[in-house]
Design a protein around this motif. Structure first.
Motif, PDB file in Angstrom:
ATOM      1  N   VAL A 100       0.841  -1.197   0.000  1.00 35.90           N
ATOM      2  CA  VAL A 100       0.000   0.000   0.000  1.00 35.90           C
ATOM      3  C   VAL A 100       0.877   1.248   0.000  1.00 35.90           C
ATOM      4  CG1 VAL A 100      -1.764   1.303   1.239  1.00 35.90           C
ATOM      5  CG2 VAL A 100      -1.892  -1.192   1.166  1.00 35.90           C
ATOM      6  N   SER A 101       1.974   1.214   0.773  1.00 37.61           N
ATOM      7  CA  SER A 101       2.892   2.343   0.805  1.00 37.61           C
ATOM      8  C   SER A 101       3.494   2.601  -0.568  1.00 37.61           C
ATOM      9  CB  SER A 101       4.003   2.078   1.831  1.00 37.61           C
ATOM     10  OG  SER A 101       4.914   3.159   1.883  1.00 37.61           O
ATOM     11  N   ARG A 102       3.862   1.528  -1.278  1.00 34.67           N
ATOM     12  CA  ARG A 102       4.401   1.698  -2.641  1.00 34.67           C
ATOM     13  C   ARG A 102       3.356   2.332  -3.555  1.00 34.67           C
ATOM     14  NH1 ARG A 102       7.335  -3.210  -1.386  1.00 34.67           N
ATOM     15  NH2 ARG A 102       5.545  -4.503  -1.946  1.00 34.67           N
ATOM     16  N   GLN A 103       2.099   1.955  -3.387  1.00 38.16           N
ATOM     17  CA  GLN A 103       1.015   2.528  -4.174  1.00 38.16           C
ATOM     18  C   GLN A 103       0.874   4.028  -3.900  1.00 38.16           C
ATOM     19  OE1 GLN A 103      -2.671   0.529  -3.372  1.00 38.16           O
ATOM     20  NE2 GLN A 103      -3.789   1.519  -5.041  1.00 38.16           N
ATOM     21  N   ILE A 104       0.956   4.394  -2.632  1.00 41.90           N
ATOM     22  CA  ILE A 104       0.840   5.800  -2.251  1.00 41.90           C
ATOM     23  C   ILE A 104       2.025   6.606  -2.781  1.00 41.90           C
ATOM     24  CG2 ILE A 104       0.862   7.374  -0.266  1.00 41.90           C
ATOM     25  CD1 ILE A 104      -0.670   5.108   1.253  1.00 41.90           C
ATOM     26  N   HIS A 105       3.231   6.030  -2.680  1.00 43.33           N
ATOM     27  CA  HIS A 105       4.410   6.744  -3.179  1.00 43.33           C
ATOM     28  C   HIS A 105       4.376   6.871  -4.701  1.00 43.33           C
ATOM     29  CE1 HIS A 105       5.912   6.362   0.905  1.00 43.33           C
ATOM     30  NE2 HIS A 105       6.906   7.158   0.574  1.00 43.33           N
ATOM     31  N   GLY A 106       3.705   5.948  -5.364  1.00 41.49           N
ATOM     32  CA  GLY A 106       3.499   6.077  -6.805  1.00 41.49           C
ATOM     33  C   GLY A 106       2.658   7.297  -7.138  1.00 41.49           C
ATOM     34  N   ILE A 107       1.678   7.589  -6.281  1.00 43.87           N
ATOM     35  CA  ILE A 107       0.866   8.793  -6.456  1.00 43.87           C
ATOM     36  C   ILE A 107       1.729  10.036  -6.251  1.00 43.87           C
ATOM     37  CG2 ILE A 107      -1.078  10.117  -5.514  1.00 43.87           C
ATOM     38  CD1 ILE A 107      -2.377   7.408  -4.798  1.00 43.87           C
ATOM     39  N   PHE A 108       2.554  10.021  -5.205  1.00 46.26           N
ATOM     40  CA  PHE A 108       3.450  11.152  -4.962  1.00 46.26           C
ATOM     41  C   PHE A 108       4.302  11.443  -6.201  1.00 46.26           C
ATOM     42  CE2 PHE A 108       3.826   9.906  -0.172  1.00 46.26           C
ATOM     43  CZ  PHE A 108       2.539  10.373   0.057  1.00 46.26           C
ATOM     44  N   ALA A 109       4.824  10.373  -6.799  1.00 46.21           N
ATOM     45  CA  ALA A 109       5.765  10.524  -7.919  1.00 46.21           C
ATOM     46  C   ALA A 109       5.113  11.147  -9.148  1.00 46.21           C
ATOM     47  CB  ALA A 109       6.365   9.169  -8.278  1.00 46.21           C
ATOM     48  N   GLU A 110       3.802  11.123  -9.220  1.00 43.84           N
ATOM     49  CA  GLU A 110       3.120  11.773 -10.342  1.00 43.84           C
ATOM     50  C   GLU A 110       3.145  13.297 -10.207  1.00 43.84           C
ATOM     51  OE1 GLU A 110      -0.744  10.249 -11.129  1.00 43.84           O
ATOM     52  OE2 GLU A 110      -0.157   8.158 -10.794  1.00 43.84           O
ATOM     53  N   PHE A 111       3.474  13.770  -9.006  1.00 42.31           N
ATOM     54  CA  PHE A 111       3.477  15.210  -8.772  1.00 42.31           C
ATOM     55  C   PHE A 111       4.881  15.782  -8.600  1.00 42.31           C
ATOM     56  CE2 PHE A 111      -0.701  13.753  -7.643  1.00 42.31           C
ATOM     57  CZ  PHE A 111      -1.556  14.778  -8.022  1.00 42.31           C
ATOM     58  N   THR A 112       5.828  14.993  -8.054  1.00 39.21           N
ATOM     59  CA  THR A 112       7.182  15.497  -7.821  1.00 39.21           C
ATOM     60  C   THR A 112       8.167  14.345  -7.693  1.00 39.21           C
ATOM     61  OG1 THR A 112       8.573  16.829  -6.325  1.00 39.21           O
ATOM     62  CG2 THR A 112       6.801  15.546  -5.320  1.00 39.21           C
ATOM     63  N   ASP A 113       9.425  14.630  -8.017  1.00 37.08           N
ATOM     64  CA  ASP A 113      10.497  13.656  -7.795  1.00 37.08           C
ATOM     65  C   ASP A 113      11.148  13.856  -6.433  1.00 37.08           C
ATOM     66  OD1 ASP A 113      10.169  12.541 -10.347  1.00 37.08           O
ATOM     67  OD2 ASP A 113      11.513  14.021 -11.246  1.00 37.08           O
ATOM     68  N   LEU A 114      10.878  14.993  -5.799  1.00 35.49           N
ATOM     69  CA  LEU A 114      11.498  15.308  -4.515  1.00 35.49           C
ATOM     70  C   LEU A 114      10.628  14.768  -3.388  1.00 35.49           C
ATOM     71  CD1 LEU A 114      12.752  18.946  -5.206  1.00 35.49           C
ATOM     72  CD2 LEU A 114      14.035  16.795  -5.304  1.00 35.49           C
ATOM     73  N   ILE A 115      10.837  13.482  -3.072  1.00 38.39           N
ATOM     74  CA  ILE A 115      10.055  12.772  -2.066  1.00 38.39           C
ATOM     75  C   ILE A 115      11.024  12.214  -1.031  1.00 38.39           C
ATOM     76  CG2 ILE A 115       8.438  10.879  -1.621  1.00 38.39           C
ATOM     77  CD1 ILE A 115       7.846  10.993  -4.716  1.00 38.39           C
ATOM     78  N   GLU A 116      10.807  12.541   0.238  1.00 38.35           N
ATOM     79  CA  GLU A 116      11.639  12.025   1.317  1.00 38.35           C
ATOM     80  C   GLU A 116      10.776  11.171   2.244  1.00 38.35           C
ATOM     81  OE1 GLU A 116      14.116  13.619   5.215  1.00 38.35           O
ATOM     82  OE2 GLU A 116      14.005  14.909   3.441  1.00 38.35           O
ATOM     83  N   PRO A 117      10.818   9.848   2.081  1.00 38.50           N
ATOM     84  CA  PRO A 117      10.017   8.996   2.964  1.00 38.50           C
ATOM     85  C   PRO A 117      10.574   9.018   4.380  1.00 38.50           C
ATOM     86  CG  PRO A 117      10.796   7.817   0.999  1.00 38.50           C
ATOM     87  CD  PRO A 117      11.576   9.078   1.099  1.00 38.50           C
ATOM     88  N   LEU A 118       9.693   9.130   5.365  1.00 42.69           N
ATOM     89  CA  LEU A 118      10.083   9.024   6.761  1.00 42.69           C
ATOM     90  C   LEU A 118       9.738   7.657   7.313  1.00 42.69           C
ATOM     91  CD1 LEU A 118       8.944  12.505   8.133  1.00 42.69           C
ATOM     92  CD2 LEU A 118      11.196  11.820   7.293  1.00 42.69           C
ATOM     93  N   SER A 119       8.727   7.040   6.756  1.00 42.15           N
ATOM     94  CA  SER A 119       8.269   5.719   7.164  1.00 42.15           C
ATOM     95  C   SER A 119       7.316   5.225   6.084  1.00 42.15           C
ATOM     96  CB  SER A 119       7.560   5.792   8.521  1.00 42.15           C
ATOM     97  OG  SER A 119       6.417   6.614   8.440  1.00 42.15           O
TER      98      SER A 119
END
Length: 377
Positions: A100-119
């Motif tokens: 599920v987290s990978r799915q959510i981060h896939g959504i993030f990536a549609e908006f920006t490449d600057l993503i810093e996961p904390l958990s």
């Protein structure tokens, strides 16, 4: 959120907006428990705890229904059961949460490449220049939250601001399923109203120490000089000085890999007694356990850091036969590492705990008493 009023006579240090950055902090609402309630309709509306069910188990996450009874992550399962007799325990399914987290981060990536996961369930996003060309970070946050709900059936809260410190505070402001925006001209007043216990890095012991000094809110903290805070709180003093002024220049760092999870406190008054030291180790162990639960991590190495009043610093570490992540076990190991150093001849001004040699979480993150005994023979 309405525009906060600035304190009279205060220079708006934050008005520059940290170079015009637009930062979003996304935090999923009761992530593990919400996934379980989504996948099992019989759990909806019921108090749910994800975690170990054994006597020495620990709560990894609690639904909002369970939180109304005082059940929290990193709490011993036995205590959680006493607080909420109707609590339903569910074994963690870390592979499901990671997916599920990978799915959510896939959504993030549609908006920006600057993503810093904390958990698995939270991340910073820098959307100053976003892929969709959306003008405001507020609209980006709205669209991301809508996509998460549509594609996963889960809710997320978001904080939008000009730096990471305020964005993270803001994401917790209207939970669950909330959105809080703090603009550059609002930063100082937003921080001023907060109780110091809300500041990240201020645990119960530090909050109590601050209150004894008359520091109850961000406004009180901002009236303290940098020198005074350094004298009282050591290296954390500089962080508190900047945080009270809504300043945080840290960039969003993609692909950040956590190698260890640690927590340490510098004390207003030196500690001498075993009970004082044990209480400080418990606070740090609980902080480490909360982060371990949120990241679905466990570690085989527990270490302590101790600094005396003369600034002499010692570290001690122990590698265990199996990974651990619960506060009780981490504290037990930390106390065993502390024992040869007691009684302390000089006062202790700093004490901390670190969990390292990290791996993925297991269904039952517990080392037995027998294993611990063997580890220290």
């Amino acid at each position: 959120m309405g525009r906060p009023e600035q304190l009279p006579g205060e220079e708006d240090i934050a008005a520059s907006g940290e170079g015009g950055r637009k930062i979003i902090h996304i935090d999923m609402d009761a992530f593990y428990a919400s996934v379980e309630q989504r996948d099992d309709p019989a759990l909806k509306g019921r108090p749910v705890a994800v975690g170990g069910t054994r006597e020495r188990g620990v709560v990894a996450a609690a639904s909002y229904e369970a939180r109304t009874y005082g059940v929290r992550s990193a709490m011993a399962s036995a205590l959680a059961r006493r607080m909420c007799p109707d609590l339903v325990f569910v074994r963690p399914r870390f592979e499901v949460y990671r997916e599920v987290s990978r799915q959510i981060h896939g959504i993030f990536a549609e908006f920006t490449d600057l993503i810093e996961p904390l958990s698995l369930d939270e991340a910073y996003l820098d959307v100053t220049d976003n892929h969709q060309g959306i003008v405001t970070a507020t609209e980006v946050a709205r669209q991301i939250r809508a996509r998460i709900r549509e594609e996963t059936g889960l809710t997320a809260s978001a904080g939008v601001s000009y730096n990471k410190f305020i964005a993270k505070l803001a994401s917790d402001h209207n939970k669950p399923d909330g959105l809080c925006v703090v603009r550059p001209e609002q930063g100082l007043a937003f921080i001023a109203r907060l109780a110091v216990g809300r500041f990240h890095g201020v645990g119960p012991v530090t909050a109590t120490r601050m209150e004894k000094l008359g520091i109850h809110t961000g406004a009180d903290l901002r009236r303290c000089s940098r020198e005074f805070l350094a004298q009282q709180f050591g290296k954390s003093g500089d962080y508190f000085y900047l945080a009270a002024r809504a300043i945080d220049h840290r960039p969003v760092r993609p692909d950040r890999v956590r190698k260890s999870i640690g927590s340490e406190n510098t004390f207003f008054q030196d500690l001498f007694t075993h009970d004082e030291l044990a209480a400080a180790l418990l606070e740090s162990s609980e902080t480490v356990a909360r982060h371990a639960a949120r990241t679905a991590k466990a570690g085989r190495t527990v270490s302590i850091k101790l600094r005396y009043s003369d600034f002499r610093t010692l570290t001690r570490a122990k590698t265990l036969p199996a990974p651990v992540s619960d506060a009780a076990t981490i504290q037990q190991v930390a106390l065993a590492l502390l024992a040869p150093l007691e009684p302390v001849e000089q006062g202790v001004r700093l004490l901390g705990v670190t969990l390292s040699n990290l791996g993925e979480g297991e269904e039952e993150l517990v080392v037995t008493a027998e294993q611990l005994a063997l580890a220290f023979e």
